[in-house]
Design a protein around this motif. Structure first.
Motif, short mmCIF file in Angstrom:
data_model
loop_
_atom_site.label_atom_id
_atom_site.label_comp_id
_atom_site.label_asym_id
_atom_site.label_seq_id
_atom_site.Cartn_x
_atom_site.Cartn_y
_atom_site.Cartn_z
N ASP A 10 55.78 51.94 18.81
CA ASP A 10 55.72 50.63 18.16
C ASP A 10 54.28 50.25 17.84
OD1 ASP A 10 58.43 50.25 18.23
OD2 ASP A 10 58.41 49.10 20.08
N ASP A 11 53.40 50.43 18.82
CA ASP A 11 52.02 49.98 18.67
C ASP A 11 51.07 51.09 18.26
OD1 ASP A 11 52.86 47.46 19.51
OD2 ASP A 11 52.57 47.96 21.61
N GLY A 12 51.55 52.34 18.23
CA GLY A 12 50.76 53.44 17.72
C GLY A 12 49.54 53.80 18.55
N LEU A 13 49.56 53.47 19.84
CA LEU A 13 48.41 53.79 20.69
C LEU A 13 48.36 55.28 20.98
CD1 LEU A 13 48.40 50.89 23.32
CD2 LEU A 13 47.19 51.02 21.13
N SER A 14 47.16 55.80 21.14
CA SER A 14 47.01 57.20 21.54
C SER A 14 47.38 57.33 23.01
CB SER A 14 45.58 57.67 21.31
OG SER A 14 44.70 57.02 22.21
N LEU A 15 47.64 58.54 23.46
CA LEU A 15 48.00 58.75 24.86
C LEU A 15 46.86 58.35 25.81
CD1 LEU A 15 50.02 62.09 24.62
CD2 LEU A 15 50.86 59.74 24.63
N PRO A 16 45.58 58.69 25.51
CA PRO A 16 44.50 58.21 26.37
C PRO A 16 44.41 56.68 26.41
CG PRO A 16 43.74 60.05 25.05
CD PRO A 16 45.08 59.66 24.51
N GLU A 17 44.67 56.03 25.28
CA GLU A 17 44.64 54.56 25.24
C GLU A 17 45.74 53.96 26.12
OE1 GLU A 17 42.85 53.77 20.73
OE2 GLU A 17 45.00 54.07 21.04
N ILE A 18 46.92 54.58 26.09
CA ILE A 18 48.02 54.09 26.93
C ILE A 18 47.67 54.28 28.40
CG2 ILE A 18 50.44 54.48 27.57
CD1 ILE A 18 50.94 55.34 24.67
N ALA A 19 47.14 55.44 28.73
CA ALA A 19 46.77 55.73 30.13
C ALA A 19 45.76 54.70 30.64
CB ALA A 19 46.20 57.14 30.24
N GLN A 70 42.42 54.89 11.08
CA GLN A 70 43.62 54.98 10.23
C GLN A 70 44.81 54.31 10.89
OE1 GLN A 70 43.61 59.24 9.89
NE2 GLN A 70 42.58 59.22 7.88
N ARG A 71 44.97 54.54 12.20
CA ARG A 71 46.08 53.90 12.91
C ARG A 71 45.95 52.38 12.86
NH1 ARG A 71 45.02 57.49 17.05
NH2 ARG A 71 44.43 55.78 18.42
N TRP A 72 44.74 51.88 13.08
CA TRP A 72 44.53 50.43 13.07
C TRP A 72 44.86 49.86 11.70
CZ3 TRP A 72 41.43 47.25 10.13
CH2 TRP A 72 41.32 45.94 10.58
N ARG A 73 44.42 50.55 10.64
CA ARG A 73 44.67 50.07 9.29
C ARG A 73 46.16 50.01 8.98
NH1 ARG A 73 41.79 53.63 5.09
NH2 ARG A 73 43.42 53.32 3.56
N LEU A 74 46.86 51.08 9.30
CA LEU A 74 48.29 51.15 9.02
C LEU A 74 49.07 50.09 9.81
CD1 LEU A 74 48.68 55.03 9.03
CD2 LEU A 74 49.05 53.54 7.06
N LEU A 75 48.75 49.98 11.10
CA LEU A 75 49.48 49.02 11.94
C LEU A 75 49.13 47.59 11.57
CD1 LEU A 75 49.14 50.97 15.27
CD2 LEU A 75 51.27 50.55 14.03
N SER A 76 47.91 47.34 11.10
CA SER A 76 47.55 46.00 10.64
C SER A 76 48.33 45.62 9.40
CB SER A 76 46.04 45.93 10.35
OG SER A 76 45.30 46.12 11.52
N GLN A 77 48.48 46.56 8.47
CA GLN A 77 49.26 46.31 7.26
C GLN A 77 50.72 46.05 7.61
OE1 GLN A 77 48.51 49.84 5.00
NE2 GLN A 77 46.46 49.20 4.35
N LEU A 78 51.21 46.83 8.56
CA LEU A 78 52.60 46.69 8.98
C LEU A 78 52.82 45.31 9.59
CD1 LEU A 78 54.84 48.84 8.81
CD2 LEU A 78 54.43 49.37 11.20
N ALA A 79 51.94 44.90 10.49
CA ALA A 79 52.09 43.61 11.16
C ALA A 79 51.87 42.45 10.20
CB ALA A 79 51.09 43.52 12.32
N GLY A 80 51.06 42.66 9.17
CA GLY A 80 50.77 41.58 8.24
C GLY A 80 51.93 41.24 7.33
N ARG A 81 52.87 42.16 7.18
CA ARG A 81 53.98 41.91 6.26
C ARG A 81 55.31 41.63 6.97
NH1 ARG A 81 53.00 46.73 2.06
NH2 ARG A 81 51.97 47.66 3.85
N ARG A 82 55.35 41.81 8.26
CA ARG A 82 56.53 41.46 9.04
C ARG A 82 56.15 41.42 10.49
NH1 ARG A 82 60.13 46.75 10.51
NH2 ARG A 82 58.39 47.94 11.23
N SER A 83 56.99 40.88 11.33
CA SER A 83 56.76 40.95 12.77
C SER A 83 56.89 42.40 13.17
CB SER A 83 57.80 40.12 13.51
OG SER A 83 57.67 38.77 13.15
#
Length: 281
Positions: free
Chosen positions: A244-253, A174-187
């Motif tokens: 900004d990038d919507g990463l999970s805390l484990p992903e950031i770590a 879900q995060r990937w989908r939302l952030l992809s839509q966001l990036a696709g319509r603006r920087s």
């Protein structure tokens, strides 16, 4: 301030300023809504027509706007604390009508549906989800928008907390989908960006400029950017990766090579520093 009439005296015949009208709403005077409609119904419908709606759609949207203003015993009107320079509700009402019209378009055309996990969150969290992922707003813009909608008690920390709850309830897909839509319509916006807003499946075709809102938004942007610039680089990076990038805390770590506990502590400290800086401004 003129006092409201009583007894046989007709409420609508009393010459009231908009400040008087707002005070009537705060006192829950049953006659205030009728006077509000008498004074502003035509203006609201006119703005909706200017936004590109035909007559029928404008009337449907007008009902939607009225229902929103009437929610929780006219909470939005009761919480307005300042009118325009000439003591008018017009600047505030223009913003509310514009945001409500966009929401009406989403509802009418069914192009935006909340994930089930998001729909189970609070009303505030759902609104933050909409403003962030559908309208493309950053935290500063979301705060300003929510305050124009009557949530004057909110601060930047409450926005971050709501974003945390939203991000935690989304799975990776879900995060990937939302952030992809966001990036696709603006920087991809940054934490301090105001963003011009995305086309949310439906958007007014000729929304009138709102200089007051642009000034307020620019000030929020300036303050947040300054606060971010004062953070240590590690905390600033973690805040951007999270919000900004919507990463999970484990992903950031994993990405930056730190322990999960360290990432959580840095995120908490960064948010506290932002709040402190903004409160001092």
């Amino acid at each position: 301030m003129r006092q409201l009439g009583s007894g046989s005296r007709r409420f609508a015949s009393v010459e009231l300023t908009d400040d008087d009208l707002l005070e009537a709403f705060r006192r829950h005077d049953p006659r205030s809504w009728n006077l509000f409609l008498t004074r502003y119904a035509g203006r609201i419908i006119g703005q909706l027509r200017a936004l590109g709606l035909d007559r029928d759609d404008a009337m449907d949207c007008f009902v939607f706007v009225c229902e929103r203003l009437a929610e929780d015993q006219f909470r939005r009107l009761r919480q307005v604390r300042a009118t325009g320079q000439r003591g008018e509700l017009v600047p505030w009402l223009r913003r509310v009508v514009k945001h409500s019209a966009i929401d009406w378009g989403w509802t009418r055309h069914g192009r935006r549906r909340l994930f089930r996990s998001v729909s189970e969150l609070s009303e505030l969290d759902q609104r933050v989800f909409q403003l962030h992922f559908w309208a493309g707003l950053g935290p500063a813009s979301m705060l300003e928008t929510l305050r124009t909608e009557g949530r004057h008690e909110l601060g930047i920390e409450q926005i971050f907390e709501a974003l945390e709850r939203v991000l935690e309830c989304l799975d990776a897909g879900q995060r990937w989908r939302l952030l992809s839509q966001l990036a696709g319509r603006r920087s991809m916006s940054r934490l301090g960006d105001e963003g011009s807003g995305l086309t949310p499946g439906w958007e007014p075709t000729s929304a009138e400029p709102d200089p007051e809102q642009r000034v307020l938004g620019a000030e929020q942007h300036r303050l947040l950017e300054r606060a971010l610039g004062e953070l240590p680089s590690r905390e600033r990076l973690i805040l951007r990766l999270r919000y900004d990038d919507g990463l999970s805390l484990p992903e950031i770590a994993k990405l930056i090579g730190l322990g999960l506990t360290t990432v959580k502590a840095a995120l908490r400290k960064g948010r506290e520093s932002l709040r402190a800086t903004l409160e001092e401004s």
